[in-house]
Design an enzyme around this catalytic site. Structure first.
Site, PDB file in Angstrom:
ATOM      1  N   GLY A   1      26.116  80.476 -18.289  1.00  0.00           N
ATOM      2  CA  GLY A   1      25.094  81.506 -18.109  1.00  0.00           C
ATOM      3  C   GLY A   1      24.760  82.211 -19.405  1.00  0.00           C
ATOM      4  O   GLY A   1      25.044  81.714 -20.497  1.00  0.00           O
ATOM      5  N   GLY A   2      24.168  83.387 -19.281  1.00  0.00           N
ATOM      6  CA  GLY A   2      23.709  84.116 -20.451  1.00  0.00           C
ATOM      7  C   GLY A   2      24.772  84.988 -21.104  1.00  0.00           C
ATOM      8  O   GLY A   2      24.493  85.657 -22.096  1.00  0.00           O
TER       9      GLY A   2
ATOM     10  N   GLU B   1      34.061  58.959  -6.036  1.00  0.00           N
ATOM     11  CA  GLU B   1      33.958  60.256  -6.720  1.00  0.00           C
ATOM     12  C   GLU B   1      33.391  60.194  -8.144  1.00  0.00           C
ATOM     13  O   GLU B   1      32.371  60.814  -8.459  1.00  0.00           O
ATOM     14  CB  GLU B   1      35.360  60.898  -6.759  1.00  0.00           C
ATOM     15  CG  GLU B   1      35.481  62.143  -7.617  1.00  0.00           C
ATOM     16  CD  GLU B   1      34.729  63.332  -7.044  1.00  0.00           C
ATOM     17  OE1 GLU B   1      34.848  63.583  -5.844  1.00  0.00           O
ATOM     18  OE2 GLU B   1      34.025  64.025  -7.814  1.00  0.00           O
TER      19      GLU B   1
ATOM     20  N   GLN C   1      37.650  60.468   1.245  1.00  0.00           N
ATOM     21  CA  GLN C   1      37.643  61.908   0.995  1.00  0.00           C
ATOM     22  C   GLN C   1      36.371  62.651   1.420  1.00  0.00           C
ATOM     23  O   GLN C   1      36.449  63.726   2.010  1.00  0.00           O
ATOM     24  CB  GLN C   1      37.908  62.171  -0.501  1.00  0.00           C
ATOM     25  CG  GLN C   1      38.055  63.642  -0.803  1.00  0.00           C
ATOM     26  CD  GLN C   1      38.262  64.003  -2.254  1.00  0.00           C
ATOM     27  OE1 GLN C   1      38.049  65.136  -2.635  1.00  0.00           O
ATOM     28  NE2 GLN C   1      38.672  63.068  -3.089  1.00  0.00           N
TER      29      GLN C   1
ATOM     30  N   ASP D   1      32.984  64.042  -3.930  1.00  0.00           N
ATOM     31  CA  ASP D   1      33.500  63.824  -2.573  1.00  0.00           C
ATOM     32  C   ASP D   1      33.533  65.120  -1.763  1.00  0.00           C
ATOM     33  O   ASP D   1      32.805  65.287  -0.798  1.00  0.00           O
ATOM     34  CB  ASP D   1      34.924  63.255  -2.647  1.00  0.00           C
ATOM     35  CG  ASP D   1      34.915  61.762  -2.906  1.00  0.00           C
ATOM     36  OD1 ASP D   1      33.910  61.109  -2.603  1.00  0.00           O
ATOM     37  OD2 ASP D   1      35.921  61.244  -3.408  1.00  0.00           O
TER      38      ASP D   1
END
Ligand code: CAO
Length: 424
Positions: free
Chosen positions: A246-247, A138, A16, A167
């Site tokens: 995130g924030g 993977e 892959q 991959d």
């Protein structure tokens, strides 16, 4: 004209990671020549077979727009053909186990001798260091690159993700390295080595988790749900369930039908800028001015309560209704879409992100088209090659074999059995 027209890629990739890279280059217009072992080919051709006798979806979906030549590179004549390919091509891409190319007699020094302009690009599991000789797939990369330890729910097992970041993610990194090296070659005239290690690629994609690792020194990670649940933090970035990275706090919430539909959920982000609108939509207008809820820091210890209230509302709507109501208000939400839904999504068909491809052995199938759209170099998806389908064509048209020399290669055993239909 396509962006990479005229660039010849000697594609020694399999499975892959490497094939995703060379498929992208093919979509951008490069001539990708996939070298496969006679009679066998890329192992994925015969893995996860769903149509007896046909190349698997695993193979067909990763090898569009390429040509296939069968060549035994351990046979003397095979080596001679390979040398000519090395001289003819601009880039060699490979993801063999460490050392395999050297054992074949085509290490970096030999490649440079044959073609100093050659860019030799490799995917390996690990970069130089204690694990450089290891074979990697993977999920090993997801575990060694920091994804598994930070995915899943607190107190539960580390978790791998469905997105093939080890991959396909590393294939993407390698493709960027290759086009950058081609750009540099325009000025330097020289080739170079390009290495994308799967561990490095995964870690790059987990950058925000290394950010959080360092923030731990300054105290608990307040946007993590466990902060509001009074669960102490340990030494390492913990698993954060579906908390947003995130924030702006976000969670996956139930929608109408969740009892029977495993995908009746929405992702809901309580972006600070639209907090008053969220309060109105979910029927909590009093939270707009309540000091316990009005500001992001005040809400952080109460995220469970906040999201429980939002979920009471989302449970009364389908995931698409949530989208229809929130989008005009600029509230960021996203339905959890199943593969079934994505396969049928009309807008993805229109942009070529989902394509239907016809194949002589298996008939029509769906694939993911090129996810990167170039306005001056559109990618049209062509079916993957049959094993050795272009052997004759590459020997004659690309490498210039003819007459007795061609007969010698044909009878050497280096290219395997010559298929009549391919020869015609
Ligand atoms: N003619 C003759 N021999 C060939 C050939 C050809 N056309 N193509 C390949 N071979 C040989 C190789 O030379 C190698 O022989 P040696 O072991 O004798 O040197 C042999 O085939 C097997 O190659 P391999 O070791 O790469 O394949 P594997 O199935 O044993 O391992 C994998 C597969 C993926 C674990 C390994 O290639 C790897 O670690 N690659 C790097 C990391 C990577 O890309 N992993 C992701 C794969 S996708 O999940």
């Amino acid at each position: 004209m396509k962006a990479l027209e005229g660039v010849k890629i000697l594609d020694f990739t399999h499975v892959q990671s490497g094939p995703t890279c060379t498929q992208l280059l093919a979509w951008f217009g490069a001539d990708v020549i996939k070298v496969e072992r006679p009679g066998v080919g890329d192992a994925t051709r015969k893995q996860l077979v769903d149509v007896e006798g046909a190349d698997s979806l695993y193979f067909t979906m990763l090898n569009h727009n390429k040509r296939s030549i069968t060549l035994n590179t351990k046979n003397e004549t095979g080596k001679e053909v390979l040398e000519r390919l090395v001289k003819e091509c601009d880039v060699l891409v490979e993801n063999f186990a460490p050392g395999a190319l050297d054992r074949m007699g085509f290490g970096w020094e030999r490649i440079q001798e044959l073609n100093p302009r050659m860019i030799m690009a490799s995917v390996k599991g690990f970069g130089p260091g204690p694990y450089e000789d290891c074979k990697v797939y993977e999920n090993v990369a997801q575990c060694a690159g920091g994804a598994a330890s930070t995915t899943g729910f607190l107190g539960n097992l580390p978790m791998v993700t469905g997105a093939q970041i080890g991959d396909s993610g590393t294939g993407l990194h390698l493709a960027l390295g290759i086009v950058t090296a081609l750009f540099q070659r325009e000025k330097s005239g020289k080739g170079q080595r390009v290495l994308a290690a799967m561990q490095d690629g995964v870690l790059n994609l987990c950058r925000v988790k290394l950010r959080d690792q360092q923030r731990l020194k300054a105290g608990p990670l307040k946007e993590y749900s466990q902060y509001g649940e009074d669960i102490p933090f340990g030494d390492a970035t913990p698993r954060a369930g579906n908390d947003s990275g995130g924030g702006q706090p976000g969670r996956i919430l139930k929608c109408k039908g969740w009892q029977s539909d495993p995908d009746a959920y929405t992702y809901f982000i309580t972006q600070a800028a639209v907090w008053p609108k969220i309060c109105d939509v979910i029927g909590k207008p009093e939270w707009k001015d309540d000091p316990d809820y009005a500001t992001p820091p005040a809400r952080l210890p109460r995220l469970n309560e906040v999201f429980d209230a939002i979920e009471e509302w989302t449970k009364t709507k389908t995931k698409f209704e949530v989208m229809d109501i929130c989008n005009p208000l600029d509230i960021p939400v996203g339905p959890i879409l199943s593969m079934q839904e994505l396969a049928q999504e009309a807008s993805l068909r229109e942009t070529g992100t989902i394509v239907e491809v016809d194949h002589p052995e298996r008939g029509p199938y769906l694939s993911v088209g090129c996810p990167i759209k170039l306005s001056e170099s559109p990618a049209d998806v062509k079916r993957s090659p049959l094993l050795g389908e272009h052997t004759e064509e590459i020997l004659t048209e690309v490498l210039g074999y003819a007459g007795e020399e061609l007969d010698r290669v044909r009878s050497s055993g280096a290219i395997g059995e010559v298929k009549q239909e391919a020869a015609e």
